[in-house]
Motif scaffolding. Structure first.
Motif, PDB file in Angstrom:
ATOM      1  N   ILE A 236      36.703  47.723  42.895  1.00 48.15           N
ATOM      2  CA  ILE A 236      36.151  46.388  43.175  1.00 48.15           C
ATOM      3  C   ILE A 236      37.138  45.306  42.732  1.00 48.15           C
ATOM      4  O   ILE A 236      37.356  44.322  43.433  1.00 48.15           O
ATOM      5  CB  ILE A 236      34.795  46.212  42.460  1.00 48.15           C
ATOM      6  N   ALA A 237      37.741  45.512  41.559  1.00 51.36           N
ATOM      7  CA  ALA A 237      38.695  44.528  41.032  1.00 51.36           C
ATOM      8  C   ALA A 237      39.902  44.383  41.960  1.00 51.36           C
ATOM      9  O   ALA A 237      40.367  43.261  42.224  1.00 51.36           O
ATOM     10  CB  ALA A 237      39.150  44.950  39.629  1.00 51.36           C
ATOM     11  N   VAL A 238      40.423  45.510  42.462  1.00 55.14           N
ATOM     12  CA  VAL A 238      41.587  45.467  43.365  1.00 55.14           C
ATOM     13  C   VAL A 238      41.222  44.764  44.665  1.00 55.14           C
ATOM     14  O   VAL A 238      41.992  43.939  45.181  1.00 55.14           O
ATOM     15  CB  VAL A 238      42.118  46.891  43.632  1.00 55.14           C
ATOM     16  N   LEU A 239      40.043  45.067  45.209  1.00 57.68           N
ATOM     17  CA  LEU A 239      39.613  44.446  46.464  1.00 57.68           C
ATOM     18  C   LEU A 239      39.456  42.937  46.299  1.00 57.68           C
ATOM     19  O   LEU A 239      39.972  42.149  47.100  1.00 57.68           O
ATOM     20  CB  LEU A 239      38.292  45.058  46.928  1.00 57.68           C
ATOM     21  N   ILE A 240      38.769  42.523  45.240  1.00 58.79           N
ATOM     22  CA  ILE A 240      38.560  41.087  44.995  1.00 58.79           C
ATOM     23  C   ILE A 240      39.885  40.386  44.724  1.00 58.79           C
ATOM     24  O   ILE A 240      40.167  39.305  45.253  1.00 58.79           O
ATOM     25  CB  ILE A 240      37.579  40.866  43.828  1.00 58.79           C
TER      26      ILE A 240
END
Length: 439
Positions: A236-240
């Motif tokens: 999620i962190a990489v996508l955001i």
């Protein structure tokens, strides 16, 4: 107005011809397109490129090869590949993949099992950035579901392959996305936005087709699937972060550290297994990095000898408009993927030429990157000798040809890509205007 294009020398393309003969010839003769190692085939092609043009000294040709192999875009792409490999393996080692799969299965709608598997495949592949990893993770589950409900196994695997290709084409850490944006000189988030608008109708239509074709099969998965939300946070962190425009090096390095910290915190990893997982992930990408370096050298020699000028002259002679140029780029990367059965390699090979065509016809690099990724991924998900279909068929012990009739998403992705070219969709503001607004 078009720029003057030199006619070039068609014989300079001989190294690429040698590669295709080696790769495709070996596959046809042996019946296995994996028999000829891609890197070995490219090394032989590089040797052919180095002996071509006797008017230039061998030392000079070595310098030209090294210039192309060591181009900043190639080296940056290789480093990103290594970081992406480390991120993928660390998150897998600390249980991130299992948590994503189990979370998805836990919320799977009981009356839309196959649609749910397709959506799960989309979610997992966009998180992991690998279609092969997605297929290996959820194809066995899909096979079990098919057997339990009496659904054709080939239909379920078609849904799984389709979901896997969704993320392979879109994910911020997919090697195809990285190759597309690096060869065209645009940002990950910008390519994602353009690409998403083009292919989301394909995903929606695929879900509808799967829902209609399996409407008569209704059941729930009674097993309990355990997962830990915290282990999904790195994805999620990489996508955001990617959508917010965080530098890709910072993004992937931060993702690796976050995944490692979560693994240590949850006792899934210790500091040494974290380092080992990072190393193994990078090692897994070494072949791809070396292929990119060798291709860079070969392309530079072909360019020096007039091969790129010849291709540009030939393609542009058939092109009468910007739309024609986009179709030419789509055809170029499609042909290369059909020949190599590897969408990343297809983009790395076709990318420099696509960039030249795009510059000549003033095509936005975000659009060119999207075209490269869409059409290479489309064919990669359709060809029966591609790794994705072969892996799915192998897990189910069926013929790859049985799955072809159910590969709805890859086919629809190609159709949406063609429609986007014909209709000029989406309309893009110039990158200069967007950057001035940000400033």
């Amino acid at each position: 107005m078009k720029n003057e294009v030199k006619k070039g020398n068609p014989w300079a393309l001989l190294p690429l011809g040698v590669f295709l003969v080696l790769f495709i010839g070996t596959g046809i003769i042996s019946g296995d397109f994996g028999k000829m190692p891609v890197l070995v085939a490219f090394i032989i092609s590089a040797a052919v490129a180095l002996v071509f043009n006797k008017k230039v000294s061998f030392g000079r040709k070595i310098d030209i090869f090294c210039k192309g192999a060591g181009h900043s875009d190639i080296i940056l792409m290789c480093i990103i590949f290594l970081l992406a490999g480390a991120f993928g393996n660390v998150t897998k080692s600390m249980g991130g993949v299992d948590s994503i799969v189990n979370l998805s299965l836990s919320i799977l709608p009981p009356n839309l099992v196959v649609v749910g598997l397709f959506v799960i495949g989309c979610f997992i592949s966009i998180s992991m950035g690998t279609s092969m990893g997605t297929i290996v993770a959820i194809a066995p589950i899909g096979i079990g579901v098919a057997e339990k409900l009496g659904i054709p196994v080939a239909l379920v695997l078609g849904a799984v392959v389709g979901g896997a290709m969704f993320g392979d084409n879109l994910s911020m850490i997919s090697d195809t996305t990285i190759a597309a944006v690096r060869t065209q000189g645009c940002e990950l988030k910008d390519k994602f936005k353009v690409n998403f608008m083009i292919i989301i109708p394909a995903a929606i239509i695929t879900a509808i087709i799967l829902g209609i074709s399996t409407a008569g099969y209704k059941a729930s998965l009674n097993e309990t699937y355990s997962y830990e939300i915290v282990k999904i946070l790195p994805y999620i962190a990489v996508l955001i972060g990617a959508l917010l425009g965080v530098n890709v090096f910072v993004l992937l390095a931060g993702g690796i550290v976050l995944a490692g910290a979560i693994g240590i915190f949850t006792n899934s990893l210790d500091i040494f297994t974290f380092l080992s997982a990072s190393s193994q992930g990078m090692i897994g990408m070494e072949d791809l990095a070396m292929i990119a370096i060798v291709i860079g050298g070969i392309v530079e020699l072909i360019k020096f000898n007039g091969g790129i000028d010849f291709l540009l002259s030939f393609i542009t002679s058939k092109i009468k408009s910007k739309r024609g140029a986009e179709i030419g780029i789509a055809a170029l990367v499609s042909i290369v993927d059909l020949c190599t059965a590897n969408n990343t390699i297809a983009i790395v090979m076709a990318g420099p030429l696509a960039k030249d065509i795009a510059d000549q016809y003033d095509i936005d690099p975000r659009r060119t990157a999207s075209i490269l990724d869409i059409f290479s991924s489309c064919w990669q998900g359709l060809i029966p000798y591609g790794g994705q279909v072969l892996a799915a068929a192998g897990l189910a012990a069926i013929s790859p040809m049985e799955i072809l009739g159910y590969l709805y998403y890859p086919a629809l992705m190609g159709i949406c890509g063609l429609l986007s070219i014909v209709l000029g969709f989406p309309k893009l503001k110039s990158m200069e205007k967007e950057q001035s607004k940000i400033a």
